[in-house]
Enzyme design. Structure first.
Site, PDB file in Angstrom:
ATOM      1  N   GLU A   1      65.565 -16.277  71.105  1.00  0.00           N
ATOM      2  CA  GLU A   1      64.162 -16.644  70.879  1.00  0.00           C
ATOM      3  C   GLU A   1      63.841 -17.944  71.612  1.00  0.00           C
ATOM      4  OE1 GLU A   1      61.410 -17.931  66.986  1.00  0.00           O
ATOM      5  OE2 GLU A   1      63.598 -17.727  66.841  1.00  0.00           O
TER       6      GLU A   1
ATOM      7  N   LYS B   1      55.700 -11.401  68.143  1.00  0.00           N
ATOM      8  CA  LYS B   1      56.192 -11.501  66.774  1.00  0.00           C
ATOM      9  C   LYS B   1      55.077 -11.182  65.779  1.00  0.00           C
ATOM     10  CE  LYS B   1      58.845 -14.517  63.700  1.00  0.00           C
ATOM     11  NZ  LYS B   1      59.368 -15.874  63.477  1.00  0.00           N
TER      12      LYS B   1
ATOM     13  N   CYS C   1      63.610 -13.863  65.022  1.00  0.00           N
ATOM     14  CA  CYS C   1      63.883 -14.769  63.914  1.00  0.00           C
ATOM     15  C   CYS C   1      64.091 -13.984  62.623  1.00  0.00           C
ATOM     16  CB  CYS C   1      62.738 -15.780  63.799  1.00  0.00           C
ATOM     17  SG  CYS C   1      63.031 -17.132  62.639  1.00  0.00           S
TER      18      CYS C   1
END
Length: 526
Positions: free
Chosen positions: A283, A344, A394
């Protein structure tokens, strides 16, 4: 179950509940280095300890039944959960104090406040258990498990949800693991709570014939998925992969003259040199927008993967002031007109969006925060070399019901799961191990291999059976080269959760609780 005398004083009971909560936290990822002689007990640093979770929760059940009032039970459930959750994600202290600059006392209070707020769910169900569990000893175990499940679901889904540390994760490598492809994490959490309550029943004043029947039922429940395993999928070819772990120091990661420059050089060199079919960065491996990159850098990346037999997934922010920003993954592959993109969807509170009325808290820290735009759900997989790769960023791998939206149609379902993360915010703590266990659980639920590419660890290749096949040492700059076996087919869990979410479990638990409530208030003894 409720025939044990209630002689313990409240102070002793509160201390025992705090200790039991602490051991439940330890069961998710054992925090201590232990001698090899104790490894047969599962007491290996960073690993889940399934039996310890059951014992810890059994202590909770036993002590709740000794409370004199429902109010005492609520306080007991709250204290147990406060210890369990605050110790489970104590690593948040590092992100807020070490990297956010929040004074240490305030960072401790912030962790306790989050744990205490989430513990209110468990206080409420402990209050209800005290009332509803007294009616029928045979049903009390089911009532406790169902109330616990409702609290876990509420914590994991309401107010954006933060189900980190759910008790089902402690059951990895234990006898309940085989249930994951059938009922998922929350279903296993229900089973774990039920077994803990049953343990209290067996150790109580139950008659011998009832104990025998209960033991037989437990054996049937534990053994059923072993005798009748979930339907098996099919192998779908192999893919050579390289997972990059740059180990860019968190305090430098967003500094243009140090961390950003180091990352551009290291990841750029690795992306150019790797010979695997797919290369994956963590990320925000590139921590700046494409338009802020050195001249020619973005074009060189596109040119590198414009032809040949290699592709790459690269984590970086995208967007601009007018359209807003996203935490994204860009996929480069030969034959593209434009790079593939994943934005995301499930954003981190305080890190990627600011909850209403909490600007004052954000202003006290010095973390590069922002209100990011939220990506859609579901988003197309990255298709490469006959594989369909479903990407998450994440803590998105925490939300299996969201990941499951890509499994509605078996013909287009992902064959490989991928997660790009930066756990550098949390230092040396157990967040890495816990994050890895979450990925292992998703692999078992969906019968898919899972690839984890992280900045500081754990970077790993997880098999569809939830086993870690290869992993890099944490806090090292290295590349993990391996081969992953794609997988097709749909597990029973993927089949129902992709269509109905967690609602079947909500309804099951609420049905049992409402049934117990009806018996409670229709009982002549009331």
């Amino acid at each position: 179950m409720f025939e044990t005398p209630r002689r313990s004083t409240p102070l002793i009971r509160w201390l025992l509940l705090l200790a039991a909560g602490a051991f439940q936290a330890a069961s998710l990822a054992w925090p201590l280095a232990t001698p090899d002689a104790l490894h047969f007990l599962g007491l290996t640093r960073g690993q889940p300890v399934w039996w310890l979770q059951l014992v810890s929760m059994a202590v909770l059940v036993a002590l709740l039944t000794r409370c004199r009032t429902a109010r005492e039970a609520a306080w007991g459930g709250w204290l147990f959960t406060l210890a369990w959750l605050s110790l489970t994600f104590a690593w948040l202290f590092v992100s807020m104090h070490t990297y956010g600059g929040l004074p240490a006392p305030l960072a401790v209070l912030a962790v306790l406040a989050l744990a205490g707020a989430l513990a209110l769910y468990y206080a409420a169900v402990s209050w209800m258990f005290w009332h509803l569990g007294l009616i029928n000893k045979g049903l009390s175990d089911l009532v406790f498990a169902s109330l616990w499940l409702l609290a876990e679901l509420a914590r994991g889904q309401w107010l954006t949800g933060f189900g980190w540390g759910a008790v089902g994760y402690a059951q990895l490598d234990g006898p309940l693991q085989a249930w994951l492809p059938w009922v998922g994490l929350y279903g296993v959490s229900w089973l774990a709570a039920w077994l803990a309550a049953v343990l209290v029943t067996l150790l109580g004043g139950t008659r011998a014939k009832h104990k025998g029947a209960t033991v037989l039922l437990v054996l049937v429940v534990v053994g059923l998925p072993l005798v009748w395993p979930a339907s098996a999928g099919l192998d779908r070819g192999k893919l050579s992969v390289t997972l990059l772990q740059g180990n860019i120091a968190q305090e430098e990661k967003f500094e243009p003259a140090t961390g950003v420059l180091k990352a551009l050089r290291w990841y750029g060199a690795q992306l150019q040199a790797s010979q695997s079919e797919l290369i994956i960065t963590p990320e925000t491996a590139i921590a700046v927008l494409p338009q802020q990159l050195p001249e020619g850098y973005w074009q060189a990346l596109q040119q590198r993967f414009a032809s040949g037999q290699q592709a790459a997934l690269v984590g970086l922010p995208l967007g601009g002031l007018s359209e807003g920003y996203t935490n994204s993954v860009v996929g480069f592959a030969p034959g593209q007109t434009t790079p593939w993109r994943y934005d995301k969807h499930h954003l981190v509170p305080f890190g990627e969006f600011i909850p209403p009325m909490f600007r004052w808290f954000i202003d006290m820290m010095h973390i590069p925060l922002g209100d990011f735009n939220r990506g859609g759900l579901p988003q197309p997989s990255f298709d490469w070399q006959g594989q369909r790769l479903a990407t998450s960023i994440c803590f998105e791998n925490l939300f299996s019901e969201e990941m499951a939206t890509q499994f509605v149609d078996a013909s287009t379902a992902p064959t490989i799961l991928v997660n790009l993360s930066n756990l550098g915010w949390f230092g040396e703590h157990l967040a890495m191990d816990q994050h890895l266990h979450i990925a292992r659980t998703r692999a078992l639920e969906f019968d898919r291999p899972f690839l984890l590419a992280t900045n500081t660890g754990q970077t790993a290749i997880v098999s569809r059976q939830g086993q870690v096949l290869q992993a890099l040492a944490p806090h090292t700059a290295a590349a993990l080269h391996g081969t992953v076996q794609g997988r097709s087919g749909i597990t029973p869990y993927a089949a129902w959760v992709s269509r109905f979410g967690q609602w079947p479990l909500w309804l099951l638990a609420m049905g049992i609780v409402l049934g117990a409530a009806w018996r409670r208030w229709s009982s002549p003894r009331f």
